[in-house]
Design a protein around this motif. Structure first.
Motif, short mmCIF file in Angstrom:
data_model
loop_
_atom_site.label_atom_id
_atom_site.label_comp_id
_atom_site.label_asym_id
_atom_site.label_seq_id
_atom_site.Cartn_x
_atom_site.Cartn_y
_atom_site.Cartn_z
N ALA A 70 0.83 -1.20 0.00
CA ALA A 70 0.00 0.00 0.00
C ALA A 70 0.86 1.25 0.00
CB ALA A 70 -0.91 -0.01 1.23
N GLN A 71 0.22 2.38 -0.23
CA GLN A 71 0.93 3.65 -0.15
C GLN A 71 1.19 3.99 1.33
OE1 GLN A 71 -2.02 5.72 -2.56
NE2 GLN A 71 -0.36 6.43 -3.86
N ILE A 72 2.36 4.53 1.60
CA ILE A 72 2.68 4.93 2.97
C ILE A 72 2.81 6.45 2.99
CG2 ILE A 72 4.36 4.73 4.85
CD1 ILE A 72 2.83 2.09 4.21
N SER A 73 2.01 7.06 3.83
CA SER A 73 1.94 8.53 3.87
C SER A 73 3.22 9.14 4.44
CB SER A 73 0.72 8.91 4.72
OG SER A 73 0.98 10.04 5.46
N LEU A 74 3.50 10.35 4.02
CA LEU A 74 4.68 11.06 4.53
C LEU A 74 4.54 11.37 6.03
CD1 LEU A 74 7.43 12.23 3.72
CD2 LEU A 74 6.27 14.38 3.15
N THR A 75 3.32 11.36 6.51
CA THR A 75 3.13 11.61 7.95
C THR A 75 3.40 10.35 8.78
OG1 THR A 75 0.80 11.11 7.71
CG2 THR A 75 1.41 13.43 7.60
N LEU A 97 11.78 10.21 1.37
CA LEU A 97 11.00 11.39 1.75
C LEU A 97 10.30 12.01 0.55
CD1 LEU A 97 13.37 13.02 4.37
CD2 LEU A 97 11.38 11.58 4.77
N LEU A 98 11.00 12.10 -0.57
CA LEU A 98 10.42 12.83 -1.71
C LEU A 98 9.56 11.95 -2.60
CD1 LEU A 98 13.41 15.11 -2.79
CD2 LEU A 98 11.55 15.59 -1.19
N ASN A 99 9.93 10.69 -2.69
CA ASN A 99 9.20 9.81 -3.62
C ASN A 99 9.06 8.42 -2.99
OD1 ASN A 99 7.95 8.91 -5.90
ND2 ASN A 99 9.80 8.84 -7.17
N GLY A 100 8.50 8.40 -1.80
CA GLY A 100 8.50 7.19 -0.98
C GLY A 100 7.51 6.12 -1.42
N SER A 106 5.01 1.46 -9.22
CA SER A 106 5.38 0.48 -10.24
C SER A 106 4.60 -0.82 -10.04
CB SER A 106 6.89 0.24 -10.28
OG SER A 106 7.31 -0.38 -9.10
N ASN A 107 4.37 -1.21 -8.79
CA ASN A 107 3.53 -2.38 -8.54
C ASN A 107 2.13 -2.17 -9.11
OD1 ASN A 107 5.04 -4.33 -7.14
ND2 ASN A 107 4.80 -3.27 -5.19
N TYR A 108 1.60 -0.99 -8.87
CA TYR A 108 0.24 -0.67 -9.31
C TYR A 108 0.14 -0.81 -10.84
CZ TYR A 108 -4.06 1.98 -10.04
OH TYR A 108 -5.32 2.36 -10.43
N ARG A 109 1.12 -0.27 -11.53
CA ARG A 109 1.10 -0.37 -13.00
C ARG A 109 1.14 -1.83 -13.45
NH1 ARG A 109 4.48 4.18 -12.61
NH2 ARG A 109 6.35 2.91 -12.66
N GLU A 110 1.98 -2.62 -12.79
CA GLU A 110 2.09 -4.03 -13.19
C GLU A 110 0.82 -4.81 -12.90
OE1 GLU A 110 5.60 -6.37 -12.72
OE2 GLU A 110 6.73 -4.60 -12.10
N VAL A 111 0.20 -4.53 -11.77
CA VAL A 111 -1.05 -5.24 -11.44
C VAL A 111 -2.15 -4.84 -12.42
CG1 VAL A 111 -2.85 -5.58 -9.70
CG2 VAL A 111 -0.47 -5.54 -9.01
N MET A 112 -2.24 -3.56 -12.72
CA MET A 112 -3.28 -3.11 -13.66
C MET A 112 -3.08 -3.77 -15.03
SD MET A 112 -5.30 -1.33 -11.94
CE MET A 112 -4.91 -1.77 -10.25
N LYS A 113 -1.83 -3.89 -15.42
CA LYS A 113 -1.54 -4.53 -16.71
C LYS A 113 -1.99 -5.99 -16.68
CE LYS A 113 2.27 -5.38 -19.99
NZ LYS A 113 1.60 -6.54 -20.50
N LEU A 114 -1.69 -6.67 -15.58
CA LEU A 114 -2.11 -8.08 -15.45
C LEU A 114 -3.64 -8.17 -15.54
CD1 LEU A 114 -0.88 -10.80 -13.05
CD2 LEU A 114 -3.27 -10.19 -12.95
N LEU A 115 -4.32 -7.27 -14.85
CA LEU A 115 -5.79 -7.33 -14.83
C LEU A 115 -6.34 -7.14 -16.24
CD1 LEU A 115 -6.63 -5.37 -11.54
CD2 LEU A 115 -6.30 -7.83 -11.88
#
Ligand SMILES: [Fe+2]
Length: 574
Positions: A70-75, A97-100, A106-115
């Protein structure tokens, strides 16, 4: 409601699992289909295809796809902890910090492609990302079947940032108590030493654990690897869990330990011959893992253990069966459930069970792990007929009786029956079997399947009727996730499955979950007096476990095994 869970979030152990209305219908690892151990860098295409085909579900019928990342928030403290602790590798620290969430993207893109590739439809289906350690926790808690409040432990290398999770489950909900973040990782520390001892991370940890009982944990003091006060811990990243410039490099390959570790302990172990002092190092790292994990468990979960005595555990470190034995031995512990596919393959089940529960459909207790493909006798015969060389097969009239006879002569037998197991352990459907009462059978199997590492002990499958007498406990053990002390009066009866320290990593077999395997062990008991069988996975070193009849034939003819039983046929080498 149909929920598909997918794993493969951290570049290894892609798998798929399918829940229909809270029932786990199918699950399998991608490596078994593509014949590439751990399916590194792959998504679960073939495993998903199998799950849908097995269940007779069309891609467009899937309601939810769950993914254990999942996405992890900067907070969140996770990214700040990471940045602070990796100050010596500024590019990594700044990235956190900047692109955490770069890996999430990249996981999201790969999963969407699989779907889309599999016609599930990325824009149609509901996508549910689940924090990695929540997925591990869900796989442990929701599959445990525990009704009362229970403690939850999650320990692995790392997910997004978290490495260690302590929490509890109550009334179907998971509550976090404490998380630790990278680089403070117990799995990472054990993995670093695994590399130093000359093994590969993901598989080698079992060998380190197998090596440990031969060594002396008191000869070297490993406490400098970790600073732990029983409540918090900090890994010494000068020595292990290193990144960037701190990594030791050899022939262009970077390792998770440092040159400083070598300055202290000597050169990295090469080959499989030199034992001293490396077996002592193995003993020390195993002891350090156990004492650290146990002190944290007692600190964070002690009250819950006192209350209900129930614990569940997942994450790669949950496959450390020696640690699990120590957890069971803690005062107040009544039952520990270890999710059998505890490493990342199991996060497909974890994410899917979490999403199902969240959507209001509770999932059932794990019944068994025979969740993969099966093949009929006719399909096995067809595979023999089409095989690249002549296969000498014949039909058996009574498979358990005839197989037991072959085993009782001291022969190893490759055994292929029913649905393939999910998770790393062969539990009687894709196994190599032997009679544990015949001295030398373990050596014979090692010789016949070639190069099985001598540090990996062989394990017993035991009938439920005699398990308590052999293991001196009533604790359940259906999945080979614990070791137990073998009773003195059994050690001489089944020497081939008792490890150096007098323990055995046992599977207790019952009739309901595997009737044919149960019958086979019953027949063994009639012949040998012992309702125990030696069981190791059906594969050669470095290969994934066998999936199909053709895989079984490839494995059989690529080894010196002489007997292969596939469903109702026996294949013999001339
Ligand atoms: Fe994990």
């Amino acid at each position: 409601m149909i929920v598909l869970g997918l794993s493969g979030a951290v570049s290894h152990d892609a798998s798929a699992a399918l829940y229909i209305d809270g029932k786990l219908v199918a699950a399998a690892e991608e490596e078994r289909f593509i014949r590439d151990k751990h399916a590194k860098g792959k998504m679960a295409y073939e495993a998903t295809r199998f799950c849908l085909e097995y269940a007779g579900v069309k891609p467009e019928q899937i309601d939810i796809v769950a993914f254990p990342y999942a996405q992890i928030s900067l907070t969140s403290p996770a990214r700040w902890h990471y940045a602070k602790r990796y100050w010596y590798a500024p590019d990594r620290a700044i990235m956190a910090l900047l692109n955490g969430n770069r890996r999430y993207d990249s996981n999201y893109r790969e999963v969407m492609k699989l779907l889309d590739d599999l016609d599930i439809g990325s824009s149609r289906v509901k996508f549910v990302p689940v924090e990695h350690h929540l997925a591990h926790a869900s796989s442990a808690y929701h599959l445990s079947g525990f009704k009362e409040k229970c403690a939850i432990i999650g320990i692995d290398g790392k997910g997004e940032y978290a490495t260690t999770f302590f929490g509890y489950g109550e009334n179907g909900k998971i509550h976090k108590i404490k998380e630790f973040y990278d680089p403070d990782s117990l799995g990472g520390m054990y993995g670093s030493l695994t590399e130093f001892l000359g093994f590969e991370i993901l598989d080698g940890e079992f060998k380190v654990m197998g090596m440990a009982p031969y060594g002396d944990p008191n000869r070297f003091d490993f406490s400098r690897l970790i600073d732990c006060d029983g409540k918090n811990f900090k890994i010494n990243t000068q020595l292990v869990n290193c990144l960037g410039m701190r990594r030791y490099k050899e022939k262009g390959k970077g390792y998770y330990f440092s040159q400083k570790l070598i300055d202290w302990l000597g050169p990295k172990r090469q080959g499989d011959e030199i034992d001293d002092p490396y077996i002592d190092y193995a003993a020390s790292i195993q002891q350090l893992l156990e004492t650290t994990a146990l002190s944290l468990i007692e600190h964070y979960l002690g009250d819950i253990i006192k209350d209900t005595g129930k614990l569940c555990f997942a994450g790669g470190v949950a496959l450390n069966v020696k640690l699990n034995q120590r957890i069971i031995d803690l005062p107040g512990v009544k039952e520990l459930f270890v999710q059998p596919a505890a490493s990342d393959a199991g996060t497909a089940i974890g994410a899917a069970s979490f999403a199902s529960e969240q959507a209001g459909v509770p999932v059932e207790k794990l019944q068994h792990v025979y969740l993969g493909p099966s093949y009929t006798t006719d399909e096995c015969i067809q595979a023999c007929e089409q095989y690249e060389q002549k296969v000498n097969w014949s039909r058996m009239t009574n498979v358990p009786v005839e197989t037991a006879k072959i085993l009782d002569y001291g022969n190893p037998v490759a055994w292929f029956q029913g649905r393939m197991e999910f998770g790393p352990r062969a539990l009687g459907n894709r196994s190599i079997l032997g009679s544990p009462s015949h001295r030398g059978v373990a050596d014979r199997i090692n010789a016949q399947i070639k190069y099985r590492e001598r540090w990996r002990p062989f394990c017993p499958s035991i009938l439920d009727t005699v398990a308590a007498d052999i293991l001196q406990t009533d604790h359940p053990s259906p999945y080979m996730t614990f070791t137990f002390d073998v009773a003195e009066h059994w050690k001489q009866r089944i020497p081939e499955v008792v490890h150096e320290d007098g323990t055995a990593r046992a599977q207790i077999v019952n009739k309901n979950t595997n009737a044919r395997y149960y019958s086979l062990i019953e027949e063994m008991e009639k012949l040998s007096g012992n309702a125990v069988i030696l069981n190791t996975s059906l594969n050669r070193r470095g290969e994934p476990m066998v999936c199909s009849p053709t895989d079984a034939l490839n494995m059989f003819y690529g080894s010196d095994l002489e007997y292969l039983v596939m469903e109702d046929i026996l294949i013999k080498k001339p």
